[in-house]
Structures are given as C-alpha cells and as structure tokens.
Design a protein around this motif. Sequence first.
Motif, PDB file in Angstrom:
ATOM      1  N   ALA A 218      14.129  -5.798  -6.005  1.00  0.00           N
ATOM      2  CA  ALA A 218      13.254  -6.423  -5.004  1.00  0.00           C
ATOM      3  C   ALA A 218      12.435  -5.370  -4.249  1.00  0.00           C
ATOM      4  O   ALA A 218      11.269  -5.597  -3.910  1.00  0.00           O
ATOM      5  CB  ALA A 218      14.084  -7.254  -4.027  1.00  0.00           C
ATOM      6  N   GLY A 219      13.048  -4.203  -4.000  1.00  0.00           N
ATOM      7  CA  GLY A 219      12.325  -3.132  -3.306  1.00  0.00           C
ATOM      8  C   GLY A 219      11.150  -2.621  -4.111  1.00  0.00           C
ATOM      9  O   GLY A 219      10.052  -2.394  -3.573  1.00  0.00           O
ATOM     10  N   ASP A 220      11.351  -2.443  -5.427  1.00  0.00           N
ATOM     11  CA  ASP A 220      10.255  -2.012  -6.306  1.00  0.00           C
ATOM     12  C   ASP A 220       9.153  -3.067  -6.340  1.00  0.00           C
ATOM     13  O   ASP A 220       7.962  -2.733  -6.382  1.00  0.00           O
ATOM     14  CB  ASP A 220      10.772  -1.772  -7.731  1.00  0.00           C
ATOM     15  N   ALA A 221       9.530  -4.329  -6.334  1.00  0.00           N
ATOM     16  CA  ALA A 221       8.534  -5.409  -6.334  1.00  0.00           C
ATOM     17  C   ALA A 221       7.741  -5.401  -5.026  1.00  0.00           C
ATOM     18  O   ALA A 221       6.506  -5.517  -5.035  1.00  0.00           O
ATOM     19  CB  ALA A 221       9.215  -6.764  -6.527  1.00  0.00           C
ATOM     20  N   TYR A 222       8.436  -5.236  -3.912  1.00  0.00           N
ATOM     21  CA  TYR A 222       7.761  -5.194  -2.605  1.00  0.00           C
ATOM     22  C   TYR A 222       6.692  -4.106  -2.580  1.00  0.00           C
ATOM     23  O   TYR A 222       5.545  -4.329  -2.206  1.00  0.00           O
ATOM     24  CB  TYR A 222       8.788  -4.951  -1.485  1.00  0.00           C
ATOM     25  N   TRP A 223       7.077  -2.896  -2.976  1.00  0.00           N
ATOM     26  CA  TRP A 223       6.154  -1.758  -2.860  1.00  0.00           C
ATOM     27  C   TRP A 223       5.014  -1.870  -3.870  1.00  0.00           C
ATOM     28  O   TRP A 223       3.898  -1.426  -3.618  1.00  0.00           O
ATOM     29  CB  TRP A 223       6.915  -0.447  -3.006  1.00  0.00           C
ATOM     30  N   ALA A 224       5.280  -2.493  -5.025  1.00  0.00           N
ATOM     31  CA  ALA A 224       4.212  -2.713  -6.001  1.00  0.00           C
ATOM     32  C   ALA A 224       3.155  -3.660  -5.427  1.00  0.00           C
ATOM     33  O   ALA A 224       1.945  -3.432  -5.573  1.00  0.00           O
ATOM     34  CB  ALA A 224       4.788  -3.285  -7.293  1.00  0.00           C
ATOM     35  N   GLY A 225       3.611  -4.724  -4.767  1.00  0.00           N
ATOM     36  CA  GLY A 225       2.665  -5.639  -4.131  1.00  0.00           C
ATOM     37  C   GLY A 225       1.906  -4.966  -3.002  1.00  0.00           C
ATOM     38  O   GLY A 225       0.688  -5.126  -2.867  1.00  0.00           O
ATOM     39  N   PHE A 226       2.644  -4.197  -2.200  1.00  0.00           N
ATOM     40  CA  PHE A 226       2.034  -3.490  -1.066  1.00  0.00           C
ATOM     41  C   PHE A 226       0.943  -2.535  -1.542  1.00  0.00           C
ATOM     42  O   PHE A 226      -0.187  -2.545  -1.041  1.00  0.00           O
ATOM     43  CB  PHE A 226       3.114  -2.720  -0.307  1.00  0.00           C
ATOM     44  N   LEU A 227       1.272  -1.690  -2.532  1.00  0.00           N
ATOM     45  CA  LEU A 227       0.311  -0.676  -2.990  1.00  0.00           C
ATOM     46  C   LEU A 227      -0.877  -1.284  -3.729  1.00  0.00           C
ATOM     47  O   LEU A 227      -1.983  -0.744  -3.686  1.00  0.00           O
ATOM     48  CB  LEU A 227       1.013   0.353  -3.877  1.00  0.00           C
ATOM     49  N   THR A 228      -0.641  -2.415  -4.411  1.00  0.00           N
ATOM     50  CA  THR A 228      -1.762  -3.099  -5.065  1.00  0.00           C
ATOM     51  C   THR A 228      -2.774  -3.550  -4.013  1.00  0.00           C
ATOM     52  O   THR A 228      -3.981  -3.319  -4.152  1.00  0.00           O
ATOM     53  CB  THR A 228      -1.265  -4.302  -5.891  1.00  0.00           C
ATOM     54  N   ALA A 229      -2.290  -4.163  -2.944  1.00  0.00           N
ATOM     55  CA  ALA A 229      -3.175  -4.597  -1.863  1.00  0.00           C
ATOM     56  C   ALA A 229      -3.804  -3.386  -1.158  1.00  0.00           C
ATOM     57  O   ALA A 229      -4.998  -3.388  -0.826  1.00  0.00           O
ATOM     58  CB  ALA A 229      -2.395  -5.453  -0.860  1.00  0.00           C
ATOM     59  N   PHE A 230      -3.010  -2.347  -0.956  1.00  0.00           N
ATOM     60  CA  PHE A 230      -3.506  -1.126  -0.303  1.00  0.00           C
ATOM     61  C   PHE A 230      -4.661  -0.523  -1.101  1.00  0.00           C
ATOM     62  O   PHE A 230      -5.675  -0.098  -0.536  1.00  0.00           O
ATOM     63  CB  PHE A 230      -2.367  -0.113  -0.168  1.00  0.00           C
ATOM     64  N   SER A 231      -4.514  -0.504  -2.425  1.00  0.00           N
ATOM     65  CA  SER A 231      -5.558   0.082  -3.279  1.00  0.00           C
ATOM     66  C   SER A 231      -6.840  -0.747  -3.251  1.00  0.00           C
ATOM     67  O   SER A 231      -7.912  -0.257  -3.610  1.00  0.00           O
ATOM     68  CB  SER A 231      -5.060   0.216  -4.721  1.00  0.00           C
ATOM     69  N   GLU A 232      -6.727  -1.997  -2.811  1.00  0.00           N
ATOM     70  CA  GLU A 232      -7.909  -2.856  -2.681  1.00  0.00           C
ATOM     71  C   GLU A 232      -8.481  -2.833  -1.264  1.00  0.00           C
ATOM     72  O   GLU A 232      -9.345  -3.630  -0.933  1.00  0.00           O
ATOM     73  CB  GLU A 232      -7.556  -4.283  -3.108  1.00  0.00           C
ATOM     74  N   GLY A 233      -7.965  -1.913  -0.449  1.00  0.00           N
ATOM     75  CA  GLY A 233      -8.526  -1.720   0.887  1.00  0.00           C
ATOM     76  C   GLY A 233      -8.077  -2.734   1.916  1.00  0.00           C
ATOM     77  O   GLY A 233      -8.698  -2.874   2.973  1.00  0.00           O
ATOM     78  N   LYS A 234      -6.975  -3.439   1.642  1.00  0.00           N
ATOM     79  CA  LYS A 234      -6.493  -4.447   2.595  1.00  0.00           C
ATOM     80  C   LYS A 234      -5.823  -3.777   3.803  1.00  0.00           C
ATOM     81  O   LYS A 234      -5.389  -2.633   3.740  1.00  0.00           O
ATOM     82  CB  LYS A 234      -5.483  -5.376   1.912  1.00  0.00           C
ATOM     83  N   THR A 235      -5.705  -4.524   4.886  1.00  0.00           N
ATOM     84  CA  THR A 235      -5.060  -4.018   6.095  1.00  0.00           C
ATOM     85  C   THR A 235      -3.559  -3.893   5.874  1.00  0.00           C
ATOM     86  O   THR A 235      -2.999  -4.571   4.991  1.00  0.00           O
ATOM     87  CB  THR A 235      -5.288  -4.968   7.275  1.00  0.00           C
ATOM     88  N   PRO A 236      -2.873  -3.063   6.684  1.00  0.00           N
ATOM     89  CA  PRO A 236      -1.410  -2.972   6.545  1.00  0.00           C
ATOM     90  C   PRO A 236      -0.711  -4.323   6.647  1.00  0.00           C
ATOM     91  O   PRO A 236       0.273  -4.569   5.946  1.00  0.00           O
ATOM     92  CB  PRO A 236      -1.017  -2.034   7.688  1.00  0.00           C
ATOM     93  N   ALA A 237      -1.206  -5.221   7.489  1.00  0.00           N
ATOM     94  CA  ALA A 237      -0.588  -6.544   7.626  1.00  0.00           C
ATOM     95  C   ALA A 237      -0.695  -7.333   6.327  1.00  0.00           C
ATOM     96  O   ALA A 237       0.271  -7.970   5.879  1.00  0.00           O
ATOM     97  CB  ALA A 237      -1.239  -7.320   8.772  1.00  0.00           C
ATOM     98  N   VAL A 238      -1.869  -7.291   5.699  1.00  0.00           N
ATOM     99  CA  VAL A 238      -2.077  -8.003   4.428  1.00  0.00           C
ATOM    100  C   VAL A 238      -1.258  -7.342   3.319  1.00  0.00           C
ATOM    101  O   VAL A 238      -0.655  -8.022   2.484  1.00  0.00           O
ATOM    102  CB  VAL A 238      -3.577  -8.048   4.066  1.00  0.00           C
TER     103      VAL A 238
END
Length: 309
Positions: A258-278
Amino acid sequence: MKKYVLLSVGELLVDLIGTELASSILETPEFERFQGGSPANMAANMARLGQPVALISCIGNDNLGVFLRDEVAKTGIDTQHIAVDPFQPTSIVVVSRTKGTPDFIAYRTADRMLQPQHISDELLAESAVFHTTCFALSQEPAQSTIVDAAKRANALGCRVSIDCNYAPQIWPDREQAWKVISAYCGQDGLVKLSEDDAERLYGKRVTEEQILADFHAMGADLICLTKGGDGSVISYNKGKEKITVGVKPIEVIDATGAGDAYWAGFLTAFSEGKTPAVCSQAGANLAALKLVTKGPLPAQVDKALLYVD
C-alpha cells in the motif's frame, strides 16, 4: 517533456514467501517465488498508470536474474538499465507468511553492486524523478553510487525521492544510516515515511513535529508522513507550509504494497504539477485501490482514478 517520469533505483530481488501461515521461518516448510524489491514495485505501479518509467538495479548472471527481468518487463517498465553482475548471484529474501510482523532473512548479493557507470548523467537529465529506498542505500557500493547520483540528479533538474523504509535488520548501524539518509535527502528531497518507519529510524516513538523538523533540517523540500488510518501530513516548501489529509474508511483485503501504491500515485500527480494536497489525494486513492485488491494492482489503472474526490 522528459523521457521518463520515474527513474527508480535499487533492489530487485527474489522474495521466497511461505505458502502457509506460520509463526516463523523455522515453522515454514514450503516457499513460493515472487519478484520483489520496493523500487521495482514503485516503478510497476507508475507503469500501470501509463507513465514511462525505468528501473536501475543489479541482478546476478543466473536464472533467478532472468526471472526477475522477465517479471519486471511484463509491467511495462523499461528494463534496459538493469545491470548484471558477473560474480554475485541474484539477491534473495526469505519471508514467513504471517498476520503479524514477518520473520525474514535477506541474502544481499548482486542488488548492492550498483556502480557509478550504471547511472549516467544523460539518464538523469531525461528523468523527472530519481527514486530509491533505505534498503538500497544500506550497503556499499550501491550506497555511495546512489548518493552521488542523487547529487548529480538534483543539479540536472531531476527531483530526488526516497521511501525512507528504514529497518534495523537490514541496516544495523543507525548512526551511519542517519548520515547517509541526510546526504541523500539534502538534495531537495521528496521524502515519504510512515510513523512506523520513523520509530525504527529514531529507535523510539517521536513527535510528528520532530520528524518534520529533522528532515527539513537535512535539506528535504517535501515530507509526506503517512499515519495509516489517520491519513497523512504533508510538510512542504522546506517546512513553510503544512497540510493534513484524512482517509476514507475501507475494508482492507491486502495491505501489502500500500505504501508503494501511495507514493506512486503521489509522484504521478507531482510530475503533472499538481499541488501537494492533490498529490496526497492521488496517493490515497491509489493506496485505497491496493488495499481492496488481493495481490498486485491490476495491469492497467486509469489515471483518472487519482483525481477522484
């Protein structure tokens, strides 16, 4: 546009996991073979989201290495940067199947043999995020290789990320671990760690405030502290801003990964320039899918899932 959204670096190994529930390895008569290694799992999760990703790892010149490369390739990860060490066999971790904390033995061989020539400046320059783990950083020569590559990555405009999944069984010298993690996180790091990770790293329970202060003092830019059913805290802009994100209650089927899944989702959004909340919501959404999925995530996951409220 970079060639790779994620360049994941570190352990690729064979997990031999007990087939039946048992209290320890001593009580486990049979094991089943799986592809393991957090960096590979992270990359696979992002590949499932349709992201271009590459893995830098080291395997042995043996059939377990062939098995690992084949398994990784099935997920859509670019495997051309997986190195083969001519002298060390492929690394193995033997694990008991249990409902509590598993009993495990790590046989560290080829996975720690990453060398500077395996991580070129050209590869770093064409990657958006450079990611690793404490497991990967715990032994030489990979340790020095990865820290040096993180410094080069930061200078080349590639963001540096770590899953700070410290385990004393893997890295007994806690004082040295702090120094190495600090050198890595000091490259404007994006840091993900759980409360349990922090307790293992400090050797005791510490406050959320101390964790965030200490990692920002190292030079980390953004810290994501996950708190299980209590959600997560994101401290960013070098600690100038902080948000708390809750999670919806769900019926957990399989918490592994679950931790690997969380960070994969986080970094995917981060790489698209989303805010930390998103980004945090994206991570929580992918982790929620993993928690209700037995085994790995589906082969393909619609990226739109990340951005559902």
